[in-house]
Design an enzyme around this catalytic site. Structure first.
Site, PDB file in Angstrom:
ATOM      1  N   HIS A 186       0.826  -1.210   0.000  1.00 34.09           N
ATOM      2  CA  HIS A 186       0.000   0.000   0.000  1.00 34.09           C
ATOM      3  C   HIS A 186       0.856   1.253   0.000  1.00 34.09           C
ATOM      4  O   HIS A 186       0.551   2.237  -0.664  1.00 34.09           O
ATOM      5  CB  HIS A 186      -0.887   0.017   1.253  1.00 34.09           C
ATOM      6  CG  HIS A 186      -2.195  -0.654   1.055  1.00 34.09           C
ATOM      7  ND1 HIS A 186      -2.717  -1.547   1.966  1.00 34.09           N
ATOM      8  CD2 HIS A 186      -3.084  -0.569   0.058  1.00 34.09           C
ATOM      9  CE1 HIS A 186      -3.887  -1.962   1.528  1.00 34.09           C
ATOM     10  NE2 HIS A 186      -4.132  -1.398   0.372  1.00 34.09           N
ATOM     11  N   CYS A 484      -1.994  -3.460 -16.686  1.00 37.10           N
ATOM     12  CA  CYS A 484      -2.406  -2.528 -15.638  1.00 37.10           C
ATOM     13  C   CYS A 484      -1.687  -2.786 -14.312  1.00 37.10           C
ATOM     14  O   CYS A 484      -2.010  -2.173 -13.305  1.00 37.10           O
ATOM     15  CB  CYS A 484      -3.919  -2.547 -15.444  1.00 37.10           C
ATOM     16  SG  CYS A 484      -4.547  -4.135 -14.911  1.00 37.10           S
TER      17      CYS A 484
END
Ligand code: PEP
Ligand code: MG
Length: 559
Positions: A186, A484
């Site tokens: 993250h 992606c």
């Protein structure tokens, strides 16, 4: 003063130079804390401490937008977990003091999370952050974490909790350095989203004294302590050259000889969409819908979802928005889509596998997407995460069609789907390579395990071979293939991917200009030659060095 250079993993590009601010380590509970005289009253104090942590995280959530807000809200939910306070209550009754009771309860949960691996193991950072804040609150001392500072600085930490990364003041944080963390953690994703240069996996980073001058390069991963003025000047000059080079280009992604390679944004919600919609890019290549619902305890209604999707599509009128249906489970569990604990969550019921078990969730999402798509002028395309087989692709395409949505696609992030892309993609309209998971599954290396970063490197020749096989399969059935995963934002790797035939690259918006420049400097044949060099290499380092040496110097001198 001795200049010292360390190598880490660059996860958010650009360079930074400034003094170090060390993030305060967690507050330790006192070893000699006496037992609580009145365990019932002490439990009330513990509950109040957790509640104050939840409130302060929620307040911070209100001051930020998008993904940052969702992450903070999810962390606040942890502080509200009744199980934690209950576990602390048991420790109080057993004779522990309040701070130690909190710490013991948190460690008990952390050990459970760690043994579960994957997403849960990654959440241990957040859990300990909640615990340390609660310990500080119950002791009446300042909370640990990013200290107050006023001079623009380089933030250094063992690891940053997403809650901390999400609320950083962009104007004061020149760069981020962490000792732990991984390429797809993250912290890395948020730093790139915020455009803050960042390097993770820097050994002994936490022992760099506060105030020491440090230069970091978020592209190469190089960190220099007490750098020579010449090095700083060279980095600055390169940053100026880079800005000038990037400012000259605009418009769609295209190779030097005119082959289009669409430049798209990865987003996680309405605020990201509004920000990306204002930029010079061709649309969205990955809308991670699960990010919107990380803190939802109950499934969102169709109406609630329509509202959100409208907000995401509106800024992209006339442009494409590739929406990924909920990729819940493993590293991104959703409270309302939980089928219970698993031994190996990353290999378990996640992504589309979860949707096949809970089809009503998928149907509600597709219905909402269809309504919002009709109401706005965006070119909405829907794709499924974690597809492994032809049957799964066929099932998903049927559901998408039943809701009147025009185009369906699948993520290619499982080697099985990559190797059989010809047959899997024949069932849908397009494919999108998720190189983060594809690296994880090809190399059998948990993407949340920072220590295995070298195996998760998308330059790994085996990963490139699997990507190549998927592109051959896509071409055989004439289906467009995009990328992606984080690799799409690496300008050198983007050239290799273009050489393999990918038609779109989706990335954190801050990475688009450099990739646009890279494409503009090379013909498709040159990209193919770079692909050959990468695939002839034996190691990731050799692959990257070979491509770097052969790429256009106007690009490489900016890297
Ligand atoms: C990927 O796996 O590469 C991907 C884009 O999906 P996520 O990172 O959300 O798993
Ligand atoms: Mg993935």
């Amino acid at each position: 003063m001795v200049t010292d250079t360390k190598s880490g993993v660059g996860v958010s590009g650009g360079t930074a130079y400034g003094p170090v601010v060390q993030v305060a380590p967690p507050v330790r509970p006192p070893a000699d804390e006496p037992a609580a005289a009145d365990p019932v009253a002490a439990l009330a104090d513990v509950r109040a401490a957790f509640a104050s942590v939840a409130t302060s995280l929620e307040e911070r959530a209100e001051s930020v937008d998008g993904t940052a807000r969702e992450i903070l809200k999810a962390t606040a939910l942890m502080a509200k977990d009744k199980g934690l306070a209950k576990a602390a209550g048991k420790r109080l009754e057993a004779g522990r003091g309040p701070a130690n009771a909190i710490n013991d309860a948190v460690e008990e949960f952390a050990a459970k999370f760690e043994s579960l691996g994957g997403y849960f193991a990654e959440r241990v950072v957040d859990l300990r952050d909640v615990g340390a804040r609660a310990v500080a609150a119950v002791l009446g001392v300042p909370a640990p974490g990013v200290p107050h500072f006023t001079v623009p600085s380089i933030l250094v930490a063992e690891d940053l909790a997403p809650a901390e990364t999400a609320t950083l003041d962009r104007a004061l944080v020149l760069g981020i350095l962490t000792q732990a963390g991984g390429r797809t953690s993250h912290t890395a994703i948020l730093a790139a989203q915020m455009g803050i240069p960042a390097v993770v996996q820097v050994s002994d980073a936490t022992s760099i004294p506060a105030g020491t001058a440090v230069a970091l390069d978020g592209d190469s991963g190089e960190v220099t302590i007490d750098p020579d003025p010449e090095l700083v000047a060279a980095q600055r000059a390169r940053a100026v050259r880079r800005a000038a080079a990037l400012a000259t280009l605009s418009g769609p992604g295209v190779t030097k000889d005119g082959t289009p390679v669409a430049l798209l944004a990865n987003i996680g919600g309405v605020d990201d969409a509004v920000a990306a919609g204002a930029l010079d890019l061709e649309g969205v290549g990955l809308f991670r819908t699960e990010f919107v619902f990380l803190s939802s305890e109950t499934a969102p209604t169709v109406e609630e979802q329509v509202e959100i999707y409208r907000g995401v599509f509106a800024p992209f009128e006339g442009r494409r928005v590739v929406v990924r249906t909920l990729d819940a489970g493993a590293d991104k569990p959703l409270a309302f889509a939980d089928l219970g604990p698993e031994e190996n969550p990353a290999l378990g019921r996640r992504g589309l596998r979860l949707s096949t078990r809970l089809p009503e969730l998928l149907d509600a999402q597709l219905e909402a997407l269809a309504i919002a798509g009709r109401e706005t002028g965006a070119d909405v395309r829907v794709m499924a995460p974690m597809v492994a087989t032809v049957d799964e692709a066929q099932w998903f395409a049927g559901r998408v069609k039943a809701h009147g949505l025009p185009k369906s696609g699948v993520m290619i992030e499982v080697p099985a789907a990559a190797l059989r892309a010809r047959h899997v993609l024949a069932e849908v309209d397009f494919g999108s390579l998720g190189t983060n998971d594809l690296a994880q599954y090809t190399m059998a290396a948990d993407r949340m395990q920072g220590e295995l970063s070298h195996l998760l490197d998308p330059w790994q020749p085996a990963v490139l071979d699997v990507v190549g096989a998927a592109c051959v399969g896509a071409a055989a059935v004439d289906r467009p293939m995009g990328v992606c995963g984080e690799s799409a934002g690496d300008p050198l790797l983007a050239l290799v991917l273009a050489g393999l035939g990918v038609q779109s690259l989706s990335m954190a918006p801050s990475k688009v200009p450099l990739v646009r420049l890279a494409l503009s400097l090379h013909t498709l044949a040159e990209c193919q030659a770079l692909t050959e060099l990468a695939s002839a290499a034996r190691t990731p380092a050799e692959a990257m060095a070979a491509v770097r040496d052969a790429a256009h110097p106007e690009l490489t001198e900016l890297l």
